[in-house]
Design an enzyme around this catalytic site. Structure first.
Site, mmCIF file in Angstrom:
data_model
loop_
_atom_site.group_PDB
_atom_site.id
_atom_site.type_symbol
_atom_site.label_atom_id
_atom_site.label_comp_id
_atom_site.label_asym_id
_atom_site.label_seq_id
_atom_site.Cartn_x
_atom_site.Cartn_y
_atom_site.Cartn_z
ATOM 1 N N GLY A 25 0.669 -1.406 0.035
ATOM 2 C CA GLY A 25 0.123 -0.004 0.126
ATOM 3 C C GLY A 25 0.672 1.186 -0.077
ATOM 4 N N SER A 26 1.882 1.313 0.910
ATOM 5 C CA SER A 26 2.696 2.501 0.752
ATOM 6 C C SER A 26 3.379 2.977 -0.562
ATOM 7 C CB SER A 26 3.953 2.417 1.795
ATOM 8 O OG SER A 26 3.441 2.191 3.250
ATOM 9 N N ASN A 60 -7.567 3.829 8.929
ATOM 10 C CA ASN A 60 -6.835 2.691 9.500
ATOM 11 C C ASN A 60 -7.013 3.112 11.100
ATOM 12 O OD1 ASN A 60 -5.185 5.109 8.927
ATOM 13 N ND2 ASN A 60 -3.509 3.936 9.992
ATOM 14 N N GLN A 94 -7.368 -0.167 3.939
ATOM 15 C CA GLN A 94 -8.230 -1.182 5.021
ATOM 16 C C GLN A 94 -9.663 -1.460 4.340
ATOM 17 O OE1 GLN A 94 -7.494 -1.420 8.171
ATOM 18 N NE2 GLN A 94 -5.306 -0.804 8.198
ATOM 19 N N SER A 139 -3.540 -3.608 -0.391
ATOM 20 C CA SER A 139 -2.196 -4.289 0.076
ATOM 21 C C SER A 139 -2.662 -5.666 0.325
ATOM 22 C CB SER A 139 -1.733 -3.629 1.322
ATOM 23 O OG SER A 139 -0.634 -4.319 2.050
ATOM 24 N N HIS A 143 -1.601 -7.908 2.935
ATOM 25 C CA HIS A 143 -1.665 -8.518 4.094
ATOM 26 C C HIS A 143 -2.666 -7.906 5.266
ATOM 27 C CE1 HIS A 143 0.153 -5.122 6.666
ATOM 28 N NE2 HIS A 143 0.564 -4.542 5.435
ATOM 29 N N THR A 194 11.489 -7.985 -11.475
ATOM 30 C CA THR A 194 11.019 -9.423 -11.704
ATOM 31 C C THR A 194 9.685 -9.588 -10.781
ATOM 32 O OG1 THR A 194 12.993 -10.512 -12.187
ATOM 33 C CG2 THR A 194 11.498 -11.875 -11.329
ATOM 34 N N CYS A 230 2.773 7.057 21.122
ATOM 35 C CA CYS A 230 3.871 6.780 21.861
ATOM 36 C C CYS A 230 4.775 5.554 21.919
ATOM 37 C CB CYS A 230 3.686 7.121 23.287
ATOM 38 S SG CYS A 230 2.691 6.016 23.872
#
Length: 393
Positions: A72-73, A152, A180, A200, A202, A238, A326
């Site tokens: 996705g990125s 997300n 998402q 994406s 995964h 490839t 954090c």
């Protein structure tokens, strides 16, 4: 080992057994490079085409409009950077939102350093784009609007059809980050006026390291990776045949199970939301109450800190994530939670729980029972909570 409950499916999902089974031959006996001319390897070209067809059907798109990427990125980067390169002569203005994934936000910042002007739209308290503000942000030099299909963190689903219609009324390209949403909710690129879409593997029980970018026929997006003729000369390298097979298998599985899975997950999600809101005081549901992903619930608990909450949940065998950044080494809370208007101290006490098709009601009850105890324990150690109680007693 004690009980293990995984409720962080927005971060990644378990690769489904049938997906792994479909991929395995392409690591071993069917390992050929699809670009080779001899039959043993060239047969994998047909395999790739078959997966492209599966994904295209899921979107109501053409097979030739699907381009495989590493995830996705990369797809987000490709959509924004290549649009800027190809259409920069028409204008230097791009519109997106303040709640996008960092793959969009950081790419926007990069393009600003190259002379482009990026407008980051506000959202309402549920995380929904305000259509009038979108219309008002459009300029004669606007070349692209990029709005994520579903968030997300808080799960809010945007009015994508309306946003796409606004873009096309003004002759502007429309991209959506559907990482998402793809496999979770029905998507038709024509009905929603989508010109480009990122996804994406995964996130839908497929493998990591594989994704795709849908590019509508006629959109003049240039090559993102140079050095070969793969992906119709637009993305050299490839092909990741095992990954592509895994993505296609996962997409097919997701589409076939979507209706039943969505109904089941929505019922479990709503049960979880109802219990948490009823049994844990001073808590807030983040995101739209109904227009949200079937498996997503995001809460903010006052007077606690998200990282401590995550650690204590982990000790009980519960995997979740926090709205607080954090955990990634930053002292700043989630940009999404700040964008919907939460003050820092409340945004820091947030928790995202995202279900899978394996999650049970018993799992939810176990999580909430432990969550109640943990929140109560953390609040007893909080000076802020102590002061609050004294003022309101």
């Amino acid at each position: 080992m004690g009980r293990f409950i995984y409720l962080d499916n927005a971060a990644t999902t378990k690769t489904a057994p049938e997906v792994v089974e479909a991929m395995l031959p392409y690591f071993t006996e069917k390992f050929g490079n699809p670009s080779s001319v001899y039959g043993f390897a060239a047969a994998n070209k047909d395999v790739i085409t078959a997966q492209r067809d599966i994904i295209a059907r899921a979107l109501g798109a053409k097979s030739s409009e699907i381009y495989f990427t590493a995830g996705g990125s990369e797809s987000d980067n490709w959509a924004l950077k290549a649009t800027a390169e190809a259409y920069g002569h028409k204008g230097k203005h791009i519109i997106t939102t303040k709640i996008e994934h960092h793959a969009i936000l950081h790419t926007g910042e990069y393009l600003e350093s190259k002379g482009f002007d990026v407008t980051y739209l506000d959202v309402d308290e549920d995380g929904v784009v305000k259509l009038e503000e979108l219309k008002n942000a459009i300029r004669p030099d606007t070349i692209l609007i990029s709005v994520m299909y579903a968030n997300n963190e808080i799960g809010t689903i945007q009015p994508i059809k309306e946003i796409g219609a606004i873009a096309h009324e003004h002759g502007i390209l429309f991209h959506t980050d559907a990482v998402q949403a793809f496999g979770q909710v029905p998507i038709n690129v024509d009905e929603c006026h989508i010109d480009m879409l990122s996804a994406s593997g995964h996130k839908l029980n497929g493998p990591k390291g594989i994704g795709f970018l849908y590019i509508r026929t006629g959109v003049k997006i240039r090559s993102f990776v140079h050095g070969g003729a793969q992906e119709r000369k637009r993305r050299a390298g490839t092909e990741n045949v095992p990954g592509i097979v895994g993505l296609g298998t996962a997409a097919d599985r997701a589409v076939k199970t979507m209706e039943e899975r969505s109904a089941r997950e929505t019922a479990l999600r709503d049960y979880m939301i109802e219990r948490v809101q009823k049994e844990i005081p001073y808590c807030r549901l983040n995101g739209h109450k109904t227009d949200r992903l079937p498996n997503n619930a995001n809460f903010s608990f006052r007077f606690i800190e998200g990282e401590s909450l995550l650690i204590m949940l982990d000790m009980k065998g519960i995997c979740a994530s926090s709205g607080s950044a954090c955990t990634s080494g930053s002292l700043d809370p989630s940009h999404v939670l700040l964008a919907i208007g939460l003050p820092h101290e409340i945004a820091h006490g947030s928790l995202r729980l995202t279900l899978s098709d394996e999650t049970t009601k018993e799992d939810i009850d176990y999580v909430i029972d432990n969550l109640k105890e943990i929140v109560e324990h953390l609040r007893k150690m909080s000076p802020l909570y102590e002061d609050f109680v004294k003022k309101n007693s």
